[in-house]
Design an enzyme around this catalytic site. Structure first.
Site, PDB file in Angstrom:
ATOM      1  N   GLU A   1      68.390   3.798   5.065  1.00 19.53           N
ATOM      2  CA  GLU A   1      69.150   4.135   3.867  1.00 19.53           C
ATOM      3  C   GLU A   1      70.502   4.789   4.169  1.00 19.53           C
ATOM      4  O   GLU A   1      71.464   4.572   3.440  1.00 19.53           O
ATOM      5  CB  GLU A   1      68.328   5.065   2.962  1.00 19.53           C
ATOM      6  CG  GLU A   1      67.110   4.427   2.336  1.00 19.53           C
ATOM      7  CD  GLU A   1      67.467   3.331   1.331  1.00 19.53           C
ATOM      8  OE1 GLU A   1      68.559   3.416   0.714  1.00 19.53           O
ATOM      9  OE2 GLU A   1      66.680   2.384   1.179  1.00 19.53           O
TER      10      GLU A   1
ATOM     11  N   SER B   1      10.700  21.330 -29.373  1.00 25.60           N
ATOM     12  CA  SER B   1      10.098  22.636 -29.052  1.00 25.60           C
ATOM     13  C   SER B   1      11.049  23.581 -28.346  1.00 25.60           C
ATOM     14  O   SER B   1      10.697  24.745 -28.119  1.00 25.60           O
ATOM     15  CB  SER B   1       8.846  22.430 -28.195  1.00 25.60           C
ATOM     16  OG  SER B   1       7.845  21.761 -28.947  1.00 25.60           O
TER      17      SER B   1
END
Length: 875
Positions: free
Chosen positions: A86, A479
């Site tokens: 780059e 229950s």
């Protein structure tokens, strides 16, 4: 010389005109240039990350995938690769590359082609932060001026660091850290040379060059980058040759999740969006630390999934997903096994087919390729061959209905055949035929002292269903409601030694025109029975009689103390049998009250939130259960709960200041100033008595040696060999919902199993001849269906944790009672036992047998040889 002088003057004039032109352009666009000083305080948009309490990553949320890194945290080879391709002269130029600019300008002048970039890394940074990507001269000019400004403002290393974290690299990844994770599932330090070159080549065209979308484009660009790295001396020829020959293998990877808790992650996401808003939650890099511990979370998930697999296998195999080739009958042998003849698909075709099917959780798609007497071979999506042994096949009798299964299979050929598309899983290091469970489940574990969620799994798979059954599914609790009914009974004159009649109830209902006949399950009736034993055995008719004794309105008011909404509590006697509908989270919060001494804590999953800079921006201040701290009266706390913590702390400080004591506050009192106290909703005595009674649900009572022993419904938990377990099973009518809720003094856990379709029964599992003692046949119930998951989870969660007996509160008395009558006893044999009582509730009479024993002892003291004990008892 005159000609040279004229040329020199012309050059100077041209330079002056150029400088004037540049100055003119600068002043022309000056007001349009953004302020580059914002780069000094730049905040990169980073996703929110969610962690366990022990810092394992659960999930991340955000539009952009970014893992910010310091330049010193990046491998030098990666940085050099970007510079090579780059901006080779990055550390030499002032922000622009003159040679590159002239080259691009020449191309534009001669061909009008704007494809030549010539942008330095500084220019790219300027474009990425402040400008668009449009290829126009004015944008390029602005880019140049911004680059000069940036170079004056930041150092080269600062520019490079920003660039490598900001650059777009495709697949919503920004920065090299995210790209390494997205494309290769690695950290930047784990990347190979060829992978580094692939990432370094992406800025030119992130979409077209990424290796997931186009391996060929990525390879070509990679090779160019490798060439530049070789030319600039970043790598040597040997490294270049190895990298250039490496294949391009890449697939999309998510974040490096190290703890599986997707339901927790979604709860956190919703809370953070609600608290901070979407923009902050998704892009400000929040680090959210939850209360969940990774080991307990993993144990909860494994326990839930294995329990669902076990249930599914009990009810039979539903067959293959499909047949890749359908064979025709060729012949039948003596055993009735059909042999078929058809050309199977080739391996490549099978692998290609399987590649289009994603596995779910630990299930893998496979295609059967051959079958022998008691084994089968299959191909997985990765092309590997596996063998299914008989132990992994023999469970697969056919599914007929939820209540019926086919005969036990005798051979592999009666289960699978070549060409079948099946699912398999690896269990205990061997492959096992499997299928996606149809039943659902939920498990949640809570710290009863402050409400911190330690583990939560809202279903078999979040990828299958995002419906969180822990927080969203209100189901009848069966229950599991009874401990709360019994708690109300203890507030209304009953004790654990009170005798109730365990006998059938027949009550005529004038409105319905029928009799209501609640039944025990199983339909066994013991007659007179102590409340402790009735709760442990889950006697339905006793629960009904207790509700009648307490009164429905009183019972509902009492149940509301545990955080249950009145709208979820039916105002009729079915309440005593569990017709109330609650979520698992609501239920486990209620059970936590018994575990912590009577305090109602609020469940929470977010412990703290950190900013991207590591600053704590939110800290949850949990209300704590504290028996040694300031207490509110339980009755008052139940009716008027404080609306906010500050009001409660204010009351505490006022009382401390008004206290008639010259002593200075203790350290504990000073520490308390930073804590919020949970409201006490039942007395410590009440909480202890229910918690202690629920230990009988695990360990039972009586004497097995003398034939009076009995088990509670949660007796299978005895395998944990701990005496600090309190637990209660729960099953609703027609076995539609099954539960196991229980706790130790430091951990409360609830498990639910059922179908998402609330009308579907979990059914019955018939005896399976192949499974022997490995099976659990019979109707699905809390003890059979939900308890195993609770047991498996607690086996891991309590591993290495010392047993913590319940602490007996001050003021409770313990007296020896007769187990049959619940009255006082002076005997110390198997027919008696110690029982706890609240002050003033102890029995005052002695059992008849004890009165006889006293008379005999007295007589023997006066006339030792006059009469025998048997003579007195006969009299």
């Amino acid at each position: 010389m005159s000609w040279v002088k004229k040329l020199l003057i012309l050059s100077l004039i041209s330079i002056l005109l150029g400088l004037l032109t540049i100055c003119g352009i600068y002043f022309y666009i000056k007001d349009d240039l953004p302020d580059v000083s914002t780069l000094l305080d730049v905040r990169l948009q980073t996703p929110m990350q969610v962690y366990t309490a022990d810092a394992e990553l659960i999930s991340q949320f955000g539009e952009k995938r970014r893992i910010p890194l310091k330049l010193t945290e990046m491998p030098p080879l990666l940085v050099q690769a970007f510079l090579a391709v780059e901006d080779t002269r990055f550390y030499e130029h002032p922000g622009i590359d003159i040679i590159g600019i002239f080259r691009a300008a020449t191309v534009v002048a001669t061909s009008g082609d704007f494809s030549q970039g010539a942008s330095t890394i500084t220019q790219q940074l300027a474009r990425n932060f402040f400008l668009s990507r449009e290829k126009k001269i004015m944008r390029k000019i602005k880019e140049i001026f911004l680059a000069f400004h940036i170079e004056q403002l930041l150092s080269k290393d600062q520019i490079l660091e920003l660039y490598l974290n900001k650059i777009e690299l495709g697949q919503r990844s920004f920065g090299v850290g995210a790209a390494a994770q997205v494309y290769f599932g690695k950290t930047v330090h784990e990347l190979t040379v060829d992978e580094i070159a692939i990432i370094a080549g992406l800025p030119k065209a992130p979409s077209a060059l990424n290796p997931v979308r186009s391996a060929s484009n990525a390879r070509a660009r990679r090779n160019i980058v490798l060439g530049r790295m070789l030319d600039t001396g970043v790598i040597d020829k040997e490294s270049y040759a190895q990298a250039i020959a490496a294949p391009v293998t890449s697939k999309l990877h998510g974040a490096q999740i190290t703890a599986s808790a997707p339901y927790i992650a979604e709860m956190v996401r919703q809370e953070m969006v609600g608290r901070f808003g979407e923009e902050v939650a998704y892009s400000e890099g929040l680090q959210v630390y939850t209360t969940v511990h990774s080991s307990q979370q993993a144990a909860a998930k494994a326990a839930l999934q294995q329990n669902l697999y076990n249930y599914d296998e009990r009810h039979g195999y539903r067959g293959p997903l499909s047949r890749l080739w359908q064979a025709t009958l060729a012949e039948t042998d003596d055993s009735g096994v059909q042999f078929v003849e058809q050309e199977p698909l080739q391996r490549d075709a099978i692998v290609n087919y399987l590649s289009n099917h994603s596995g779910l959780e630990d299930l893998h798609h496979a295609v059967v390729t051959s079958v022998s007497e008691q084994t089968a071979t299959a191909i997985l999506a990765d092309g590997s061959d596996i063998t299914l042994e008989w132990d992994g096949l023999k469970w697969a009798r056919s599914f007929i209905s939820d209540d019926r299964q086919g005969a036990a299979p005798k051979s592999a050929a009666s289960i699978v055949a070549p060409g079948m598309h099946i699912t398999v899983r690896l269990h205990n290091d061997s492959w096992r035929l499997s299928q996606v469970p149809l039943a659902s489940s939920a498990i949640v574990a809570l710290d009863p002292h402050n409400g911190a969620v330690r583990a939560l799994v809202g279903g078999y798979s979040f990828n299958q269903s995002q419906f969180n059954r822990v927080t969203q599914a209100k189901r009848q609790v069966g229950s599991n409601i009874k401990p709360f009914i019994y708690s109300a009974a203890l507030e209304h004159g009953y004790t654990l030694a009170s005798i109730m009649n365990d006998a059938p109830i027949h009550q005529w209902d004038n409105n319905a025109g029928i009799a209501w006949r609640p039944k025990n399950s199983p339909a066994v009736y013991d007659g007179p029975i102590r409340i402790r034993e009735a709760l442990a055995k889950s006697k339905n008719v006793v629960s009904v009689r207790l509700l009648r004794g307490v009164g429905i309105d009183n019972a509902i008011r009492h149940l509301q103390r545990f955080g249950f909404s009145a709208s979820d509590l039916p105002r009729n006697e079915t309440l005593s049998l569990g017709s109330a509908s609650l979520t698992p989270l609501e239920l486990v919060s209620g059970y936590a009250v018994f575990a912590n001494g009577g305090y109602l804590v609020n469940p929470f999953v977010v412990d703290r939130v950190l900013s991207a800079d590591g600053e704590v921006i939110y800290q949850h201040n949990a209300a704590i259960a504290c028996n040694t701290c300031h207490k509110t009266e339980p009755e008052q706390a139940a009716e008027v709960l404080p609306e906010d913590a500050e009001a409660q702390l204010g009351q505490l400080f006022n009382e401390l200041q008004a206290a008639d004591t010259p002593e200075q506050p203790t350290k504990d009192e000073l520490d308390l100033a930073d804590q919020v106290l949970a409201p006490q909703v039942i007395s410590e005595h009440n909480a202890f008595l229910i918690a202690d009674a629920l230990t009988s649900g695990v360990w039972g009572g009586g004497s097995w040696k003398h034939g009076t022993g009995w088990n509670g419904t949660a007796w299978r938990l005895q395998s944990l060999k701990r005496r600090d377990l309190s637990a209660k099973t729960g099953t609703t009518n027609d076995f539609k919902d099954t539960w196991l809720s229980g706790f130790t003094p430091n951990l409360a856990v609830t498990v639910w199993v059922g179908f998402d379709d609330a009308n579907r029964s979990l059914g019955v599992a018939n005896w399976h001849a192949n499974m022997g003692q490995q099976q659990s046949a019979g109707a699905e119930s809390g003890a059979r269906t939900a308890l195993p998951a609770w047991l498996d989870f607690m086996r891991t969660a309590l591993n290495g944790v010392a047993e913590t007996p319940l602490t007996v509160p001050v003021g409770l008395s313990s007296v020896r009672i007769d187990l049959q009558s619940g009255l006082l006893s002076r005997r110390n044999d198997y027919q008696t036992s110690f029982e706890y009582f609240k002050p003033g509730t102890e029995p005052t009479q002695y059992a008849t047998a004890d009165i006889q024993q006293i008379s005999f002892d007295t007589l023997q003291q006066k006339q030792p040889d006059s009469e025998t004990k048997e003579d007195i008892e006969l009299f």
